[in-house]
Design a protein around this motif. Structure first.
Motif, mmCIF file in Angstrom:
data_model
loop_
_atom_site.group_PDB
_atom_site.id
_atom_site.type_symbol
_atom_site.label_atom_id
_atom_site.label_comp_id
_atom_site.label_asym_id
_atom_site.label_seq_id
_atom_site.Cartn_x
_atom_site.Cartn_y
_atom_site.Cartn_z
ATOM 1 N N ASP A 137 0.832 -1.209 0.000
ATOM 2 C CA ASP A 137 0.000 0.000 0.000
ATOM 3 C C ASP A 137 0.866 1.258 0.000
ATOM 4 O O ASP A 137 0.498 2.271 -0.611
ATOM 5 C CB ASP A 137 -0.921 0.011 1.214
ATOM 6 C CG ASP A 137 -2.034 -1.034 1.134
ATOM 7 O OD1 ASP A 137 -2.242 -1.590 0.045
ATOM 8 O OD2 ASP A 137 -2.672 -1.281 2.175
ATOM 9 N N ASP A 138 2.001 1.200 0.679
ATOM 10 C CA ASP A 138 2.879 2.372 0.726
ATOM 11 C C ASP A 138 3.459 2.699 -0.643
ATOM 12 O O ASP A 138 3.587 3.871 -1.019
ATOM 13 C CB ASP A 138 4.005 2.134 1.725
ATOM 14 C CG ASP A 138 3.541 2.249 3.170
ATOM 15 O OD1 ASP A 138 2.352 2.566 3.379
ATOM 16 O OD2 ASP A 138 4.363 2.017 4.080
ATOM 17 N N VAL A 139 3.835 1.662 -1.394
ATOM 18 C CA VAL A 139 4.336 1.890 -2.750
ATOM 19 C C VAL A 139 3.227 2.476 -3.615
ATOM 20 O O VAL A 139 3.432 3.447 -4.356
ATOM 21 C CB VAL A 139 4.882 0.592 -3.364
ATOM 22 C CG1 VAL A 139 5.308 0.828 -4.817
ATOM 23 C CG2 VAL A 139 6.066 0.063 -2.551
ATOM 24 N N VAL A 140 2.029 1.893 -3.532
ATOM 25 C CA VAL A 140 0.890 2.387 -4.308
ATOM 26 C C VAL A 140 0.600 3.845 -3.957
ATOM 27 O O VAL A 140 0.386 4.684 -4.847
ATOM 28 C CB VAL A 140 -0.349 1.509 -4.069
ATOM 29 C CG1 VAL A 140 -1.586 2.126 -4.726
ATOM 30 C CG2 VAL A 140 -0.116 0.098 -4.608
ATOM 31 N N ALA A 141 0.593 4.165 -2.679
ATOM 32 C CA ALA A 141 0.303 5.531 -2.245
ATOM 33 C C ALA A 141 1.347 6.514 -2.769
ATOM 34 O O ALA A 141 1.019 7.642 -3.173
ATOM 35 C CB ALA A 141 0.229 5.588 -0.720
ATOM 36 N N ALA A 142 2.613 6.103 -2.753
ATOM 37 C CA ALA A 142 3.674 6.971 -3.253
ATOM 38 C C ALA A 142 3.498 7.245 -4.741
ATOM 39 O O ALA A 142 3.669 8.388 -5.203
ATOM 40 C CB ALA A 142 5.040 6.342 -2.983
ATOM 41 N N VAL A 143 3.144 6.210 -5.512
ATOM 42 C CA VAL A 143 2.929 6.396 -6.948
ATOM 43 C C VAL A 143 1.726 7.301 -7.194
ATOM 44 O O VAL A 143 1.766 8.190 -8.061
ATOM 45 C CB VAL A 143 2.749 5.035 -7.648
ATOM 46 C CG1 VAL A 143 2.335 5.237 -9.101
ATOM 47 C CG2 VAL A 143 4.040 4.223 -7.588
ATOM 48 N N HIS A 144 0.655 7.111 -6.443
ATOM 49 C CA HIS A 144 -0.516 7.975 -6.608
ATOM 50 C C HIS A 144 -0.161 9.422 -6.298
ATOM 51 O O HIS A 144 -0.660 10.353 -6.954
ATOM 52 C CB HIS A 144 -1.650 7.491 -5.710
ATOM 53 C CG HIS A 144 -2.286 6.223 -6.192
ATOM 54 N ND1 HIS A 144 -3.235 5.536 -5.467
ATOM 55 C CD2 HIS A 144 -2.109 5.509 -7.337
ATOM 56 C CE1 HIS A 144 -3.612 4.458 -6.136
ATOM 57 N NE2 HIS A 144 -2.940 4.426 -7.272
#
Length: 266
Positions: free
Chosen positions: A34-41
């Motif tokens: 989720d942290d990787v996804v949030a950073a990309v968003h």
């Protein structure tokens, strides 16, 4: 986000650091993904970002999955067969889709071992440069599993089917030079020069019109799996947009006037 992904921005360049050196930046929980996804968003929402560098804290880029979590069937691996299948979709596969589809160009600055899932994370990026302390392995078979994160799709597109098959069937470790020889990475630099090299590459990318770079990335991605006729239609639509932008006019005028252009993203 938690501390698994460290987000730092310097002008138009964002550096994302996988920040769990105590576990060699292994990915084992939904929160990690989720942290990787949030950073990309966050990158996608910020049009001032022109390039992203992904690297790892400590001695590893990413050691892949967490072996202790595998042994104890914790985190993403908890539950029935159906549960684990859904967990992969929600976890590492959501991360793979987000990172691969990041709007801004991405550079993997591979500072140490990139193993299994870690190698595939590097392949989710557009470009890869390696420290001379890096190592690479598509090592899922070594722990009795398959590439569950899209590696069987990603790796052949980076190194070709023959090399991808050899790496996947053997799980063998590649040195930085061997990785360069098979075009897994474009450059190998001394360890202490890695981030400077990544920043220099990011700077050359960020110097160009940002929306044109983002659209070019979309065309490159689409071109990997679509027909030429379809890509030509998409290219014509993007080109029509490009010709109406202020950055296009600035680029042409700067060339004619023999000066350095200033791009605003408009």
């Amino acid at each position: 986000m938690t501390d698994y992904v460290k987000y730092e921005q310097d002008g138009p360049i964002v550096t994302l650091t996988l920040n769990a050196p105590e576990k060699r930046n292994a990915i084992s929980t939904f929160q990690d993904c989720d942290d990787v996804v949030a950073a990309v968003h966050r990158v996608n929402r910020d049009r001032s970002v022109r390039c992203v560098i992904l690297t790892g804290a400590g001695t590893a880029f990413c050691a892949g999955g967490d072996l202790k979590a595998m042994r104890d069937r914790k985190g993403i691996l908890e539950g029935s067969h159906a549960d684990v299948r859904e967990n992969y979709r929600r976890g590492v596969q959501a991360m793979a889709n987000a990172l691969y589809d990041c709007d801004a160009p991405t550079i993997a600055a591979v500072n140490g071992p990139a193993i299994g899932l870690g190698l595939d994370v590097a392949c989710m990026c557009d470009m890869r440069i390696a420290s001379d302390k890096a190592a690479f392995a598509e090592s899922f078979v070594k722990v009795g599993i398959v590439p569950g994160d899209g590696g069987a799709w990603l790796l052949p597109r980076v190194v070709g089917m023959s090399v991808a098959a050899e790496m996947s069937f053997t799980g063998d470790l590649l040195s930085p030079q061997e990785a360069k020889d098979v075009r897994l990475v474009s450059k190998v630099v001394p360890h202490e020069e890695l981030m400077a090299a990544a920043l220099a590459l990011a700077g050359r990318i960020a110097a160009n019109p940002p929306e044109m770079v983002r659209m070019t990335k979309k065309l490159l991605r689409e071109g990997q799996h679509t027909r030429l006729s379809t890509l030509l239609e998409m290219s014509a639509a993007f080109q029509a947009l490009a010709h109406t932008t202020e950055d296009h006019r600035e680029a042409v005028n700067a060339m004619l006037e023999k000066r350095k252009p200033t791009f605003t993203g408009r």
